[in-house]
Design a protein around this motif. Structure first.
Motif, short mmCIF file in Angstrom:
data_model
loop_
_atom_site.label_atom_id
_atom_site.label_comp_id
_atom_site.label_asym_id
_atom_site.label_seq_id
_atom_site.Cartn_x
_atom_site.Cartn_y
_atom_site.Cartn_z
N ASN A 105 26.88 8.52 33.03
CA ASN A 105 27.34 7.45 33.93
C ASN A 105 26.30 6.34 33.95
O ASN A 105 25.14 6.57 34.28
N GLU A 106 26.72 5.17 33.52
CA GLU A 106 25.89 3.97 33.61
C GLU A 106 24.45 4.23 33.16
O GLU A 106 23.50 4.09 33.94
N TRP A 148 29.92 2.38 50.96
CA TRP A 148 30.55 1.82 49.76
C TRP A 148 32.05 2.09 49.89
O TRP A 148 32.51 3.20 49.69
N GLU A 202 25.70 6.26 49.65
CA GLU A 202 26.75 5.24 49.53
C GLU A 202 27.81 5.38 50.63
O GLU A 202 29.00 5.18 50.40
N ARG A 208 19.74 9.84 41.38
CA ARG A 208 20.42 10.06 40.10
C ARG A 208 19.66 9.35 38.99
O ARG A 208 18.73 8.61 39.26
N PHE A 247 29.18 13.39 38.72
CA PHE A 247 27.96 13.78 39.44
C PHE A 247 28.05 15.22 39.94
O PHE A 247 27.34 15.59 40.88
N GLU A 286 35.17 1.10 37.00
CA GLU A 286 34.91 1.02 38.44
C GLU A 286 35.06 -0.45 38.84
O GLU A 286 34.51 -1.32 38.18
N PHE A 301 36.71 1.85 42.23
CA PHE A 301 35.69 2.75 42.77
C PHE A 301 35.76 2.63 44.28
O PHE A 301 35.52 1.57 44.82
#
Ligand code: GAL
Length: 693
Positions: free
Chosen positions: A164-165, A374, A371, A126, A60, A322, A361
């Motif tokens: 990413n994803e 997180w 986050e 994102r 990122f 992750e 992660f």
């Protein structure tokens, strides 16, 4: 970018394939850009002390590496990579295309995605840019070229994660670029023949017919009313193609620059065809595993096992890129916080089910951004506590055990059908309020899991050898090409279970012309004479029973069957207008049998059928000495079996009748009995007699 290309990675994808990984990677995702130098000071040393040998960086951080268009500055990451390298930690770099910088979105507002609402997305989160945008494509190629050229000769950068994803948490894009891509997709698919498109999409319905490919639009869900399911499936296919093409451009650059690098991508999400071109471009697939999203601790292990098994069904063994390092908290939710021992327990479950490398992660919980809650391995205050101690234990164990794991495959005897992007997307186009087939697949998987049966997930076109039981939950969309391998599977002695509604939709996502179950009719030796959705099981309960047993209530869906002469009736409807008609049938084919179930599988219906199926398939728990709540998974290669035993109960357990061998975690011999505390894990290595694979 041409519309057709050869994939650059692995095309031989199978659930049995070990990942092409030479050294077991263990580590954490790392965001040094979120911290000042003082806070970061001890990071590398602490990671190394925990046995970390890899970090993932930069997915990122596009703004940091390219603060102005075309002005690249990799000095920050160069220093971080070097510091990590000094203590023996390698780096997986990422192309930062999930978050293009603000200068890019400001200069190219048309590259921002447009969800169905039509309101263009904004900068600040994102996945905000559209993968079909030519500006986004050129940004992606440029940053990929700049990064790969810069790191080409850096031996500590060992591989790449693309983006990413892709398609995580975002609606399908409806921008003008996606519309052009969709038009091109159908033009190619129908070879420029608009009449072929009209036939395939059934455009006679509601005056939809087209005279020109340029008139094709992206279907809208409710503008003004229901869209055409055939058109919508092709649109989803076009999105999958866009994702594959977008990634392919990066993969080409990465591989051309340094053929020694591996390339992976972290999934898994809708509208990405991991078994198709997208996955075939990779060396191996990665999976981002967040078991704590399941809030019921009793179901958490089962759910994680199912998710990992589904990932393995796509391309084979995978990497966990992750996995929880703590609580997961964002805008509207917070998961449970893993209790002591749970991180490690969940890590071993992922490995047992096919992970050939493992990354948590994240390293440290961020103090800002969306986050903030997180949880990382370290807390906001940078003080190592329980989770760091657990990381150290994981690292120390994997240093010894990792090499044993590489090259082994998960052994299964029962499988649930999974892994077809078209089948999943087809369901989404017309759900009729019924659970998706993959959600239902979790039921038989979970029940078999609880019994200690070696269960996994396999695509119907994959290698079915070695399986005794194969369950196709409710795959309405069904490719007739899958029937012949299924027939061979049954002829060779396999037991196939086909759930209601399977085989009812064709490759265009229209209802089949034949009597249902369409291409599966001969194999199942029944026809479906009528069907219905069960919207009120209290007012109109339906139940079926196996001869002499208690009736069980059905749910979601029922079918009225007519069995061919010679088809065995296993269970009969007991209620209402269905009374006396077959509910479950068995057709003997070769050495095996095909069961057809005229309702949706749920826990009750499956539990009623499971003993019959297990007996017919001669399936037994892998290790009968394992008490409930202890999971068993076997990974093997020619020389050995590794028996993973995972205690996901809240208390200690004793396991008897285990294979004899070495227990790899305690490094003690296993002579048949082991004790495991709550959350604890054992791995027994059983050597195969020489000459027996
Ligand atoms: C993943 C994502 C990470 C982080 C994590 C926790 O989906 O790749 O960047 O957001 O979830 O939410």
């Amino acid at each position: 970018m041409s519309q057709s290309y050869e994939p650059l990675g692995n095309t031989e994808l199978s659930h049995t394939r070990p990942a092409s990984i030479q050294r077991f990677m263990f580590g954490t995702t790392y965001y040094p850009e979120h911290w000042d130098a003082e806070t970061r000071q001890e990071d590398a040393a602490r990671m190394a002390a925990a046995g970390v040998n890899v970090v993932r960086l930069a997915e990122f951080a596009g703004d940091l590496m390219e603060p102005q268009p075309g002005q690249y500055d990799f000095s920050f990451f160069d220093a971080v990579i070097e510091e990590l390298a000094l203590v023996g930690i390698d780096t997986i770099m990422c192309t930062p295309t999930a978050t293009p910088p603000r200068w890019f979105t400001h200069a190219h507002p048309d590259a921002l995605r447009v969800p169905e609402s039509g309101r263009r997305e904004q900068h600040g989160s994102r996945q905000h840019c559209c993968l079909a945008s030519p500006d986004m494509r050129s940004y992606s190629r440029d940053i990929t070229r700049a990064m790969t050229a810069h790191y080409r000769d850096n031996p500590c950068v060992i591989g790449w994660q693309t983006d990413n994803e892709i398609y995580c948490g975002v609606d399908a894009c409806h921008c003008a670029n996606c519309e052009s891509a969709f038009r091109q997709f159908v033009r190619d698919k129908f070879d420029g023949d608009i009449d072929a498109l009209n036939r395939a999409w059934g455009t006679a319905f509601w005056s939809q017919s087209y005279v020109d490919f340029d008139h094709i639009q992206i279907p809208l869900r409710s503008a003004p009313q229901y869209p055409n399911p055939a058109q919508e499936l092709d649109y989803f296919r076009s999105l999958a193609q866009t994702a594959a093409h977008f990634q392919h451009e990066q993969v080409e650059i990465i591989r051309d620059t340094q053929p020694g690098w591996f390339v992976t991508h972290n999934g898994t999400f809708e509208h990405v065809d991991y078994r198709g071109l997208f996955g075939q471009d990779l060396d191996f697939l990665s999976y981002d595993c967040y078991p704590m999203f399941e809030h019921d601790p009793a179901r958490r292990g089962m759910g994680q096992a199912y998710n990992c098994d589904r990932t393995r069904a796509l391309t084979g063994n995978f990497m966990i890129m992750e996995q929880h390092a703590g609580m997961g908290g964002a805008l509207h939710f917070a998961t449970d916080t893993p209790e002591p021992g749970e991180l490690r327990q969940m890590m071993y479950r992922s490995i047992a089910h096919g992970a050939d490398s493992f990354v948590h992660f994240r390293w440290r919980t961020c103090r800002f951004g969306s986050e903030e809650y997180w949880g990382g391995i370290l807390d906001h205050d940078n003080v190592p506590r329980q989770r760091y101690r657990e990381l150290c234990q994981e690292g120390a164990e994997l240093k010894r055990i990792g090499p044993e794991i590489l090259g082994t495959s998960v052994q299964i005897e029962a499988a649930i059908a999974y892994g077809d992007n078209d089948a999943t997307d087809a369901h989404a186009t017309l759900t009729m309020g019924i659970l998706r087939e993959n959600k239902i697949g979790e039921v038989p998987h979970g029940e078999l899991f609880k019994q200690g049966i070696a269960v996994g997930c396999v695509h119907p076109a994959d290698d079915l050898s070695g399986l005794k039981l194969y369950v196709i939950p409710h795959w309405a969309y069904f490719n007739p090409a899958w029937v012949a391998p299924l027939q061979r599977f049954v002829e060779d002695g396999g037991v196939l279970v086909v759930g209601a509604r399977s085989g009812t939709r064709d490759l265009n996502n229209n209802v089949v012309a034949e009597t249902i179950p369409g291409c599966l009719r001969d194999l199942c030796a029944i026809t479906v004479e009528s069907y219905g959705k069960q919207n009120n099981t209290t007012a109109r309960p339906l139940a079926f029973a196996i001869d002499g047993a208690e009736p069980v209530l059905s749910e979601h869906w029922y079918e009225e069957l007519k069995a061919d002469a010679g088809t065995e009736i296993v269970a009969t409807w007991q209620t209402r207008h269905l009374k006396g008609t077959p509910a479950v049938t068995r057709n003997a084919v070769g050495k095996g049998a095909v069961y057809y179930v005229a309702t949706y599988l749920n826990e009750t219906t499956w539990q009623c059928l499971q003993p019959v199926l297990l007996e017919d398939a001669q399936l037994k728990p892998q290790l009968p000495g394992c008490p409930a709540g202890v999971e068993v998974v076997q990974r093997s290669d020619a020389d050995k079996s590794l028996w993973f035993l995972i205690n996901h109960t809240d208390g200690p357990v004793t396991i008897d009748d285990l294979p004899h061998g070495d227990e790899l975690i305690t490094e003690a011999p296993c002579t048949g009995t082991l004790h495991l505390e709550a959350n604890d894990v054992a791995i027994v290595r059983q050597a195969h007699p020489v000459g027996q694979g």
